[in-house]
Design an enzyme around this catalytic site. Structure first.
Site, PDB file in Angstrom:
ATOM      1  N   CYS A  32       0.810  -1.225   0.000  1.00 31.93           N
ATOM      2  CA  CYS A  32       0.000   0.000   0.000  1.00 31.93           C
ATOM      3  C   CYS A  32       0.841   1.272   0.000  1.00 31.93           C
ATOM      4  CB  CYS A  32      -0.953   0.008   1.186  1.00 31.93           C
ATOM      5  SG  CYS A  32      -2.146  -1.331   1.113  1.00 31.93           S
ATOM      6  N   ASN A  43     -10.214   0.084  -0.282  1.00 33.44           N
ATOM      7  CA  ASN A  43      -8.753   0.173  -0.207  1.00 33.44           C
ATOM      8  C   ASN A  43      -8.176  -0.402  -1.502  1.00 33.44           C
ATOM      9  OD1 ASN A  43      -6.022  -0.186   0.309  1.00 33.44           O
ATOM     10  ND2 ASN A  43      -6.320  -0.962   2.387  1.00 33.44           N
ATOM     11  N   HIS A  64      -3.509   7.259   2.776  1.00 33.95           N
ATOM     12  CA  HIS A  64      -3.880   5.954   2.228  1.00 33.95           C
ATOM     13  C   HIS A  64      -5.329   5.640   2.603  1.00 33.95           C
ATOM     14  CE1 HIS A  64      -3.847   1.907   0.942  1.00 33.95           C
ATOM     15  NE2 HIS A  64      -3.873   1.397   2.157  1.00 33.95           N
TER      16      HIS A  64
HETATM   17  O1  UT7 Z   1      -3.898  -1.434   3.447  1.00 30.49           O
HETATM   18  C1  UT7 Z   1      -3.074  -1.673   4.554  1.00 30.49           C
HETATM   19  C2  UT7 Z   1      -3.627  -0.959   5.688  1.00 30.49           C
HETATM   20  N1  UT7 Z   1      -4.834  -1.613   6.098  1.00 30.49           N
HETATM   21  C3  UT7 Z   1      -5.490  -1.100   7.068  1.00 30.49           C
HETATM   22  O2  UT7 Z   1      -5.085  -0.055   7.527  1.00 30.49           O
HETATM   23  C4  UT7 Z   1      -6.654  -1.826   7.650  1.00 30.49           C
HETATM   24  C5  UT7 Z   1      -6.647  -1.554   9.122  1.00 30.49           C
HETATM   25  N2  UT7 Z   1      -7.697  -2.214   9.876  1.00 30.49           N
HETATM   26  C6  UT7 Z   1      -8.981  -1.843   9.815  1.00 30.49           C
HETATM   27  O3  UT7 Z   1      -9.393  -1.023   9.039  1.00 30.49           O
HETATM   28  C7  UT7 Z   1      -9.915  -2.443  10.853  1.00 30.49           C
HETATM   29  O4  UT7 Z   1      -9.142  -3.055  11.874  1.00 30.49           O
HETATM   30  C8  UT7 Z   1     -10.908  -3.456  10.264  1.00 30.49           C
HETATM   31  C9  UT7 Z   1     -11.936  -2.756   9.409  1.00 30.49           C
HETATM   32  C10 UT7 Z   1     -10.160  -4.514   9.462  1.00 30.49           C
HETATM   33  C11 UT7 Z   1     -11.639  -4.139  11.421  1.00 30.49           C
HETATM   34  O5  UT7 Z   1     -12.290  -3.158  12.216  1.00 30.49           O
HETATM   35  P1  UT7 Z   1     -12.111  -3.155  13.795  1.00 30.49           P
HETATM   36  O6  UT7 Z   1     -12.975  -2.104  14.314  1.00 30.49           O
HETATM   37  O7  UT7 Z   1     -10.647  -3.077  14.086  1.00 30.49           O
HETATM   38  O8  UT7 Z   1     -12.707  -4.541  14.187  1.00 30.49           O
HETATM   39  P2  UT7 Z   1     -11.997  -5.722  14.972  1.00 30.49           P
HETATM   40  O9  UT7 Z   1     -11.001  -6.406  14.100  1.00 30.49           O
HETATM   41  O10 UT7 Z   1     -11.560  -5.222  16.305  1.00 30.49           O
HETATM   42  O11 UT7 Z   1     -13.220  -6.683  15.169  1.00 30.49           O
HETATM   43  C12 UT7 Z   1     -14.359  -6.311  15.949  1.00 30.49           C
HETATM   44  C13 UT7 Z   1     -15.425  -7.370  15.759  1.00 30.49           C
HETATM   45  C14 UT7 Z   1     -14.873  -8.783  15.900  1.00 30.49           C
HETATM   46  O12 UT7 Z   1     -15.834  -9.585  16.529  1.00 30.49           O
HETATM   47  P3  UT7 Z   1     -15.717  -9.914  18.099  1.00 30.49           P
HETATM   48  O13 UT7 Z   1     -14.375 -10.586  18.251  1.00 30.49           O
HETATM   49  O14 UT7 Z   1     -15.784  -8.585  18.786  1.00 30.49           O
HETATM   50  O15 UT7 Z   1     -16.878 -10.819  18.322  1.00 30.49           O
HETATM   51  C15 UT7 Z   1     -14.709  -9.231  14.464  1.00 30.49           C
HETATM   52  O16 UT7 Z   1     -14.800 -10.630  14.330  1.00 30.49           O
HETATM   53  O17 UT7 Z   1     -15.949  -7.269  14.418  1.00 30.49           O
HETATM   54  C16 UT7 Z   1     -15.882  -8.550  13.797  1.00 30.49           C
HETATM   55  N3  UT7 Z   1     -15.716  -8.360  12.377  1.00 30.49           N
HETATM   56  C17 UT7 Z   1     -16.749  -8.202  11.551  1.00 30.49           C
HETATM   57  N4  UT7 Z   1     -18.077  -8.184  11.771  1.00 30.49           N
HETATM   58  C18 UT7 Z   1     -18.881  -7.991  10.706  1.00 30.49           C
HETATM   59  C19 UT7 Z   1     -14.568  -8.283  11.659  1.00 30.49           C
HETATM   60  N5  UT7 Z   1     -14.844  -8.086  10.347  1.00 30.49           N
HETATM   61  C20 UT7 Z   1     -16.192  -8.038  10.256  1.00 30.49           C
HETATM   62  C21 UT7 Z   1     -17.096  -7.865   9.183  1.00 30.49           C
HETATM   63  N6  UT7 Z   1     -18.428  -7.844   9.464  1.00 30.49           N
HETATM   64  N7  UT7 Z   1     -16.688  -7.696   7.908  1.00 30.49           N
END
Ligand code: UT7
Length: 333
Positions: free
Chosen positions: A112, A284, A254
């Site tokens: 990225c 992204n 980004h």
């Molecule tokens: O390109 C390189 C750079 N990339 C990035 O910068 C991406 C960085 N990361 C992010 O944007 C975020 O971390 C994500 C969008 C990937 C995830 O968001 P988050 O607020 O950090 O969620 P999380 O990983 O802390 O997960 C929270 C909950 C979890 O469930 P539990 O464990 O609380 O029950 C996940 O399993 O959300 C769940 N979850 C989802 N739920 C519905 C993760 N993905 C999804 C989804 N739909 N697509």
């Protein structure tokens, strides 16, 4: 005349097929509401079978050359994490199809952060007197490496390409690249990777199984790294070029997650409204993210000639990079 690298043209494209959030809700345990509120993404564009990164790169390259009013360059640098083949590089094919026969052309693999790395490399060749005009492209068919069963990544990425033309010119010209800050931390390489297909895995003697060939990312850890690194890098860059933070008119970060863009704005002390948001439309797009956002902002009047622009990218490697310029009077091709 000093040998600065001046942005003289820009072009962008996304493949026609739009994929809305609801398409994922139908087959994964997710929802449009979760995706919108946790990421800001509403839709993305994806290639159809048979279309690859080079096809997108050629189109964006043509548009950037048209915008610059040029049909020749001395070098093509293509940033991509989704080359057409593991080898050879994709840039020579793109150069040939653009009619730029026999010019040097190579790929930059910084995921990225690739576009900013490519920009710095291209500007370096101009500064060193190796080239006078360079086509820099960021292009990705990222959807081709996504595990369709992984809701943590499948919803985040999209396909597209953006390109700019850099030309030798004076350092005080609008569009001159005024400075860079680049960095990496390979100790966290496992946060974003494709585990199979490279020599680490293939030294075992066989091509990868399908389950090791998909893109993987530990989203939560990456989120924190992305915000911190982009903020630090932007701060360092602004200090180097002596721009007070409040003098930055547009922050083009980004486009991974709108919450990351807000976090970076807050960390560096810039009003959130100055951060360009394009990820709602395209998701992204990895190495294509920054040039797509620049082209979109210029086409929609969010970016105007004379605006002070700071860009910052972050991704797999880990690798990050920032660059700054005063926006020139260019019309996206
Ligand atoms: O390109 C390189 C750079 N990339 C990035 O910068 C991406 C960085 N990361 C992010 O944007 C975020 O971390 C994500 C969008 C990937 C995830 O968001 P988050 O607020 O950090 O969620 P999380 O990983 O802390 O997960 C929270 C909950 C979890 O469930 P539990 O464990 O609380 O029950 C996940 O399993 O959300 C769940 N979850 C989802 N739920 C519905 C993760 N993905 C999804 C989804 N739909 N697509």
């Amino acid at each position: 005349m000093s040998r600065a690298a001046v942005l003289t043209g820009i072009g962008a494209m996304v493949p026609p097929r739009e994929v809305g959030n609801d398409a994922f809700a139908e087959r994964l345990a997710t929802s449009d509401e979760w995706i919108r509120t946790r990421t800001g993404i509403r839709k993305r564009h994806m290639v159809d079978p048979g279309t690859s990164t080079s096809d997108l790169a050629v189109e964006a390259g043509q548009r950037a050359l048209k915008s610059a009013g040029r049909d020749q360059v001395d070098l093509v640098v293509l940033a991509t994490a989704t080359p057409d083949y593991p080898l050879p590089g994709t840039a020579p094919d793109v150069a040939s199809r653009l009619g730029l026969d026999h010019v040097p052309a190579f790929d930059v693999a910084a995921v990225c952060a690739g576009f900013v790395y490519a920009l710095a490399t291209a500007a370096g060749t101009i500064g060193a007197g190796l080239t006078d005009r360079v086509l820099v492209i960021g292009a990705e068919a990222f959807s081709t490496i996504l595990d369709p069963t992984d809701r943590g990544t499948a919803i985040l990425f999209g396909d597209g390409a953006g390109a700019v033309v850099l030309e030798r010119g004076p350092a005080d010209a609008p569009g001159a690249l005024l400075g860079f800050d680049l960095g990496s931390d390979g100790s966290m390489a496992d946060l974003i990777m494709i585990p199979g297909g490279g020599s680490r895995q293939r030294s075992g003697g066989a091509p990868p199984d399908a389950d090791r060939a998909w893109f993987t990312m530990q989203g939560r850890e990456v989120f924190g790294q992305a915000a911190t690194r982009m903020a630090e890098s932007t701060r360092t860059l602004l200090k180097t070029i002596d721009w007070p933070v409040e003098s930055v008119d547009r922050f083009v970060g980004h486009q991974a997650n709108v919450r990351i863009l807000h976090a970076v704005s807050d960390l560096i002390g810039l009003p959130r409204e100055r951060a360009v948001v394009h990820l709602d439309q395209v998701g992204n797009t990895s190495a294509a993210s920054i040039p797509l956002a620049l082209a979109h902002a210029a086409a929609t009047g969010q970016l105007l000639p004379g605006h002070r622009v700071a860009m910052s990218a972050f991704g797999g490697g880990l690798a990050w990079g920032s660059a700054a310029l005063v926006w020139p009077d260019v019309v996206p091709g």
